[in-house]
Design a protein around this motif. Structure first.
Motif, PDB file in Angstrom:
ATOM      1  N   HIS A 111      10.289   6.404  -6.286  1.00  0.00           N
ATOM      2  CA  HIS A 111       8.915   6.026  -5.983  1.00  0.00           C
ATOM      3  C   HIS A 111       8.092   7.254  -5.625  1.00  0.00           C
ATOM      4  CE1 HIS A 111       8.972   1.607  -6.015  1.00  0.00           C
ATOM      5  NE2 HIS A 111      10.225   1.694  -5.604  1.00  0.00           N
ATOM      6  N   ALA A 112       6.869   7.288  -6.129  1.00  0.00           N
ATOM      7  CA  ALA A 112       5.950   8.375  -5.777  1.00  0.00           C
ATOM      8  C   ALA A 112       5.135   8.038  -4.539  1.00  0.00           C
ATOM      9  CB  ALA A 112       5.015   8.668  -6.952  1.00  0.00           C
ATOM     10  N   THR A 113       5.183   6.773  -4.120  1.00  0.00           N
ATOM     11  CA  THR A 113       4.470   6.331  -2.922  1.00  0.00           C
ATOM     12  C   THR A 113       5.421   5.507  -2.070  1.00  0.00           C
ATOM     13  OG1 THR A 113       3.660   4.365  -4.094  1.00  0.00           O
ATOM     14  CG2 THR A 113       2.241   6.309  -4.095  1.00  0.00           C
ATOM     15  N   GLY A 114       4.929   5.039  -0.935  1.00  0.00           N
ATOM     16  CA  GLY A 114       5.757   4.244  -0.043  1.00  0.00           C
ATOM     17  C   GLY A 114       6.200   2.941  -0.670  1.00  0.00           C
ATOM     18  N   VAL A 115       7.357   2.434  -0.236  1.00  0.00           N
ATOM     19  CA  VAL A 115       7.919   1.180  -0.746  1.00  0.00           C
ATOM     20  C   VAL A 115       7.448   0.047   0.152  1.00  0.00           C
ATOM     21  CG1 VAL A 115      10.032  -0.072  -1.321  1.00  0.00           C
ATOM     22  CG2 VAL A 115       9.925   2.410  -1.627  1.00  0.00           C
ATOM     23  N   ARG A 116       6.801  -0.968  -0.426  1.00  0.00           N
ATOM     24  CA  ARG A 116       6.234  -2.063   0.354  1.00  0.00           C
ATOM     25  C   ARG A 116       7.019  -3.363   0.253  1.00  0.00           C
ATOM     26  NH1 ARG A 116       0.861  -1.755   1.670  1.00  0.00           N
ATOM     27  NH2 ARG A 116       1.350  -3.701   2.756  1.00  0.00           N
ATOM     28  N   SER A 117       7.891  -3.493  -0.729  1.00  0.00           N
ATOM     29  CA  SER A 117       8.625  -4.753  -0.886  1.00  0.00           C
ATOM     30  C   SER A 117       9.934  -4.512  -1.622  1.00  0.00           C
ATOM     31  CB  SER A 117       7.778  -5.781  -1.653  1.00  0.00           C
ATOM     32  OG  SER A 117       7.375  -5.255  -2.910  1.00  0.00           O
ATOM     33  N   VAL A 118      10.937  -5.329  -1.314  1.00  0.00           N
ATOM     34  CA  VAL A 118      12.228  -5.286  -2.003  1.00  0.00           C
ATOM     35  C   VAL A 118      12.688  -6.722  -2.240  1.00  0.00           C
ATOM     36  CG1 VAL A 118      12.990  -3.051  -1.148  1.00  0.00           C
ATOM     37  CG2 VAL A 118      13.453  -5.090   0.197  1.00  0.00           C
ATOM     38  N   ALA A 164      15.061  -4.991  -6.896  1.00  0.00           N
ATOM     39  CA  ALA A 164      13.743  -4.511  -7.309  1.00  0.00           C
ATOM     40  C   ALA A 164      12.986  -4.062  -6.073  1.00  0.00           C
ATOM     41  CB  ALA A 164      12.970  -5.604  -8.046  1.00  0.00           C
ATOM     42  N   SER A 165      12.158  -3.041  -6.253  1.00  0.00           N
ATOM     43  CA  SER A 165      11.347  -2.534  -5.152  1.00  0.00           C
ATOM     44  C   SER A 165       9.940  -2.259  -5.660  1.00  0.00           C
ATOM     45  CB  SER A 165      11.958  -1.258  -4.564  1.00  0.00           C
ATOM     46  OG  SER A 165      12.112  -0.251  -5.558  1.00  0.00           O
ATOM     47  N   GLY A 166       8.949  -2.628  -4.855  1.00  0.00           N
ATOM     48  CA  GLY A 166       7.553  -2.435  -5.229  1.00  0.00           C
ATOM     49  C   GLY A 166       6.897  -1.381  -4.375  1.00  0.00           C
ATOM     50  N   GLY A 167       6.079  -0.530  -4.997  1.00  0.00           N
ATOM     51  CA  GLY A 167       5.448   0.578  -4.301  1.00  0.00           C
ATOM     52  C   GLY A 167       3.965   0.370  -4.080  1.00  0.00           C
ATOM     53  N   GLU A 168       3.381   1.258  -3.305  1.00  0.00           N
ATOM     54  CA  GLU A 168       1.953   1.191  -3.022  1.00  0.00           C
ATOM     55  C   GLU A 168       1.113   1.515  -4.246  1.00  0.00           C
ATOM     56  OE1 GLU A 168       1.546   3.893   0.263  1.00  0.00           O
ATOM     57  OE2 GLU A 168       1.696   2.259   1.723  1.00  0.00           O
ATOM     58  N   GLN A 183      -2.880  -2.495 -10.116  1.00  0.00           N
ATOM     59  CA  GLN A 183      -3.648  -1.342  -9.658  1.00  0.00           C
ATOM     60  C   GLN A 183      -3.492  -1.098  -8.156  1.00  0.00           C
ATOM     61  OE1 GLN A 183      -5.213  -3.759 -11.839  1.00  0.00           O
ATOM     62  NE2 GLN A 183      -4.431  -2.340 -13.403  1.00  0.00           N
ATOM     63  N   LYS A 184      -2.914  -2.058  -7.459  1.00  0.00           N
ATOM     64  CA  LYS A 184      -2.735  -1.910  -6.014  1.00  0.00           C
ATOM     65  C   LYS A 184      -1.289  -2.207  -5.643  1.00  0.00           C
ATOM     66  CE  LYS A 184      -7.546  -2.911  -4.780  1.00  0.00           C
ATOM     67  NZ  LYS A 184      -8.463  -3.733  -3.952  1.00  0.00           N
ATOM     68  N   ALA A 185      -1.020  -2.153  -4.346  1.00  0.00           N
ATOM     69  CA  ALA A 185       0.352  -2.243  -3.848  1.00  0.00           C
ATOM     70  C   ALA A 185       1.023  -3.557  -4.216  1.00  0.00           C
ATOM     71  CB  ALA A 185       0.360  -2.064  -2.330  1.00  0.00           C
ATOM     72  N   ILE A 186       2.327  -3.485  -4.512  1.00  0.00           N
ATOM     73  CA  ILE A 186       3.161  -4.670  -4.712  1.00  0.00           C
ATOM     74  C   ILE A 186       3.745  -5.022  -3.343  1.00  0.00           C
ATOM     75  CG2 ILE A 186       5.132  -5.643  -5.940  1.00  0.00           C
ATOM     76  CD1 ILE A 186       2.903  -4.856  -7.800  1.00  0.00           C
ATOM     77  N   VAL A 187       3.259  -6.098  -2.743  1.00  0.00           N
ATOM     78  CA  VAL A 187       3.645  -6.433  -1.372  1.00  0.00           C
ATOM     79  C   VAL A 187       4.653  -7.569  -1.297  1.00  0.00           C
ATOM     80  CG1 VAL A 187       1.529  -5.557  -0.354  1.00  0.00           C
ATOM     81  CG2 VAL A 187       1.606  -7.913  -1.162  1.00  0.00           C
ATOM     82  N   SER A 188       4.983  -8.184  -2.431  1.00  0.00           N
ATOM     83  CA  SER A 188       5.967  -9.267  -2.407  1.00  0.00           C
ATOM     84  C   SER A 188       6.663  -9.364  -3.759  1.00  0.00           C
ATOM     85  CB  SER A 188       5.296 -10.606  -2.066  1.00  0.00           C
ATOM     86  OG  SER A 188       6.257 -11.625  -1.901  1.00  0.00           O
ATOM     87  N   LEU A 189       7.981  -9.547  -3.715  1.00  0.00           N
ATOM     88  CA  LEU A 189       8.802  -9.686  -4.919  1.00  0.00           C
ATOM     89  C   LEU A 189       9.802 -10.814  -4.713  1.00  0.00           C
ATOM     90  CD1 LEU A 189       9.691  -5.913  -5.498  1.00  0.00           C
ATOM     91  CD2 LEU A 189       8.232  -7.260  -7.000  1.00  0.00           C
TER      92      LEU A 189
END
Length: 734
Positions: free
Chosen positions: A616-623, A633-637, A660-666
């Motif tokens: 990830h190039a940004t912080g991880v917000r969801s797994v 699976a992991s979603g980034g900002e 275009q924005k953060a993935i906050v739930s998977l």
């Protein structure tokens, strides 16, 4: 003598070729000539406009023996000779050593990684002897701090060694991080540019990550006090990801249930052909294995080495089998052998202070945390039953009240995004209204909307009871049915919530650094868990209940059980706050995502890290974890989703160019065939998990759905594969 522009420009070209650095006008003219020759008309006009280059400069013509490569080649020549490498590095080293103290100590940090990459670049170009001499000449300078690295690098004697030497692989694979003040950063790069050390600039750009800060330059004492970077960290991470780990399988009870269901013609999960242990080749996945739904493979460890798990009750087994029988087979409509899932989207209106949303697995309970430290919980099952049982004799009176209600503000609504209906799981969110109104509001919305809204319930700050208005108590109307229950106990905003698998309990985490356990029937706080020293960002129940995990700003995740007030395990290793935490389907592993851009998997029994994933190039917000227990699976900002092979310890693919924005739930579907992503850009995307190992590596979602103006902060599949989504309406979202 007459002026000949052609002769003049030829003279300028010859002067530039003989000089070390061309003037800007000549470079511009060459670029214009090149773009004209290639027919890049649009690029040419854009270049002229941005650079404000005159037409006279663009009219330069080159003779048959002159081309752009003649101009560029002098800058490439320095990389074709080993002496240029040695000379450039020594001049930079001498310049730094003669700089004033306030800048010298910071800029000295760049010399070691630059020496390593000059050495490796010379080896790649087969200047092996000269590279070894350069390293030997600098042993005295760096031996004190980097003796192990120097010893391993000196073992390189050929180009082939670059692929086998662990230290060379480490430096070529990972950028070295260097932090310095803006003053030192500007001074360093000004020197490199003015000295035309393009070789060193290229190496710094490709292999060194320099972070410029606004603080004052660090003194020598401050630099010595900084923690030493582990240069063998990448090597250790590779070993960690390749270690054999036996906890990827499913629980024996889950394997048994799916075996029974498959014998009756239903059930099963997607079981891709991924290696069971580290070190094996997990790159092959046959198309037949992708389409096959089988019983999940059980864990291959003795029960005494696994985490103690409560036995599944007979009632729970029967309910699980019933859900498997009623489960919808999902997949790509065209040739995938399945259908797209129905999506029930819950939107909270007039709830700007809402900080979290959670829906139970069967869509019967909805909870939302708020900034005023309270939690509101709606029981949708009771709302539906009361609405259906209400007498029809007051129909006219109810219609009149419903008409008045339609002009009032709303608090929650549910809708199916793809236009299909699901009567068994489409439940509206009720809050502060008379239950007699719910049925008529639902029918009215179904008749007036073209989107086939399955259910809708609206609220106001007061209710209509028997045609008259009166104040509403906090928990109930009429003394019979509580439309929502307010849970009071936290002392700060509630950032997360999660229901237990049997809906008996609700967990909430707050800014007050505590986690609370609530009884969903009585709305009473049963326990308060203290251990984190900073706000709690996420909580999650184990799939079997009893255990739960939390993630916090204090950079740790913790394992708890419901009947103990202290944590059973503390998972420390992240370098920044842990944003999300999820259990493996067998409850023996948990996954955490952090703002340090990593995903870590932890062995619950020992508390040690089992896997560490970077990318990830940004912080991880969801797994999220797949039901087969072998894919995460992991979603980034930045809106990207990484899919990981857990046993193989590697990245499978990246799902990008959609959000275009953060993935906050998977969340994965119950059969593991579909991955749902909820994003702050107000959309839900569905991905076919069967295609994660396509050779092209390029994937497109099966479908993407958009809300009107609500970021999607929660997605969850029910056991029957209905997708639940939720978000808070934002006026300024679009």
């Amino acid at each position: 003598m007459s002026y000949n522009p052609h002769r003049y420009h030829q003279y300028q070209l010859q002067r530039m070729l003989s000089s070390k650095e061309p003037d800007q006008d000549t470079v511009d003219s060459l670029l214009i000539q090149y773009m004209r020759g290639r027919g890049f008309t649009a690029s040419l006009e854009a270049f002229k406009s941005e650079s404000k280059t005159s037409d006279l400069i663009g009219d330069i013509t080159l003779d048959a023996h002159t081309n752009v490569s003649n101009i560029i080649n002098p800058f490439r020549r320095e990389e074709s000779s080993p002496s240029h490498y040695v000379e450039a590095y020594r001049k930079l080293q001498a310049w730094i050593e003669t700089s004033i103290d306030i800048y010298r100590y910071e800029m000295q940090k760049i010399l070691w990684p630059l020496l390593v990459h000059v050495f490796l670049d010379m080896v790649q170009k087969n200047f092996i002897h000269q590279a070894q001499k350069l390293m030997e000449a600098n042993i005295r300078v760096f031996k004190k701090k980097h003796v192990q690295e120097i010893t391993k690098l000196q073992q390189i004697s050929s180009q082939a060694d670059l692929k086998t030497n662990s230290m060379a692989k480490y430096f070529l694979k990972k950028k070295t991080k260097v932090t310095m003040s803006q003053f030192s950063h500007q001074l360093l790069f000004s020197f490199l540019e003015q000295s035309s050390f393009m070789l060193l600039l290229r190496l710094l750009n490709e292999h060194v990550q320099i972070s410029a800060t606004t603080r004052a330059p660090l003194s020598r004492k401050d630099i010595d006090a900084l923690p030493k970077q582990e240069t063998n960290q990448m090597e250790e991470e590779d070993k960690l990801n390749q270690e054999k780990f036996e906890f990827w399988g499913a629980l024996p009870a889950e394997n048994e249930l799916h075996s029974i269901a498959l014998a009756k013609g239903f059930g099963g999960i997607l079981q891709p052909g991924i290696s069971l242990g580290g070190g094996g080749d997990s790159s092959s996945m046959s198309s037949s294995s992708q389409q096959l739904l089988v019983a999940p493979q059980p864990m291959t460890i003795p029960p005494d080495k696994a985490v103690p798990i409560p036995d599944m009750k007979e009632r729970e087994k029967q309910k699980r089998l019933k859900d498997l029988q009623a489960r919808i087979k999902l997949g790509a409509p065209n040739g995938g052998g399945g259908i797209m899932p129905s999506i029930c989207m819950y939107t909270l209106l007039n709830a700007e202070s809402s900080t979290s949303i959670c829906i139970s697995r069967d869509a019967s309970l909805v909870a939302s945390g708020f900034g005023d430290s309270t939690v509101k919980m709606w029981n949708l099952e009771k709302a539906r039953s009361y609405a259906r049982s209400w007498s029809m004799e007051d129909k006219k009176k109810k219609k009149k009240a419903a008409a008045s209600l339609s002009s009032s503000s709303s608090a929650a609504a549910a809708m199916v995004l793809d236009g299909s209906t699901s009567s068994s799981n489409s439940n509206g969110v009720g809050a502060e209204i008379d239950p007699s109104l719910m049925r008529d509001v639902k029918l009215k919305d179904n008749n007036n909307n073209n989107n086939n809204t399955t259910s809708s319930s609206s609220t106001t700050s007061s209710s209509f009871v028997g045609g008259s208005r009166r104040a509403i108590s906090k928990q109930e109307i009429d003394g019979t049915w509580p439309l929502y229950k307010k849970l009071v106990g936290h002392r700060g905003p509630v950032f997360c919530a999660d229901f237990s698998h049997d809906k008996e309990f609700l967990l909430t985490g707050s800014q007050d650094c505590t986690i609370r356990l609530w009884n969903t029937e009585t709305a009473l706080s049963l326990a308060s868990y203290r251990g984190h020293s900073y706000p709690v960002w996420d909580v999650t129940f184990s799939p079997v209940g009893y255990y739960f995990a939390s993630a916090s700003l204090d950079t740790t995740a913790r394992l708890w059980c419901t009947h103990r007030s202290y944590p059973l395990r503390l998972f420390a290793g992240h370098q920044s706050d842990v944003q999300c935490v999820r259990f493996h389907p067998n409850s023996n592993v948990i996954a955490t995502g952090s703002l340090d851009k990593t995903v870590r998997l932890w062995d619950v029994q020992s508390g040690d890290a089992a896997r560490l994933f970077r990318g990830h190039a940004t912080g991880v917000r969801s797994v999220a974890m797949a039901p087969n227990g072998r894919i995460a699976a992991s979603g980034g900002e930045d809106g990207k989703v990484f899919v990981w092979d857990l046993p193989g310890g590697r990245k499978l693919t990246v799902l990008e160019n959609q959000h275009q924005k953060a993935i906050v739930s998977l969340d994965f579907s119950d059969d593991g065939a579909i991955l749902a992503c909820g994003s702050m850009d107000g959309s839900v995307s569905l991905w076919d998990v069967r295609r994660v190992q396509q050779p092209s590596g390029i994937m497109k979602p099966l479908k993407r759905y958009y809300t009107k103006s609500a970021p999607v902060s929660f997605v969850r599949f029910t056991p029957r594969n209905l997708l639940l989504a939720a978000g808070v309406y934002r006026v300024d979202h679009r």
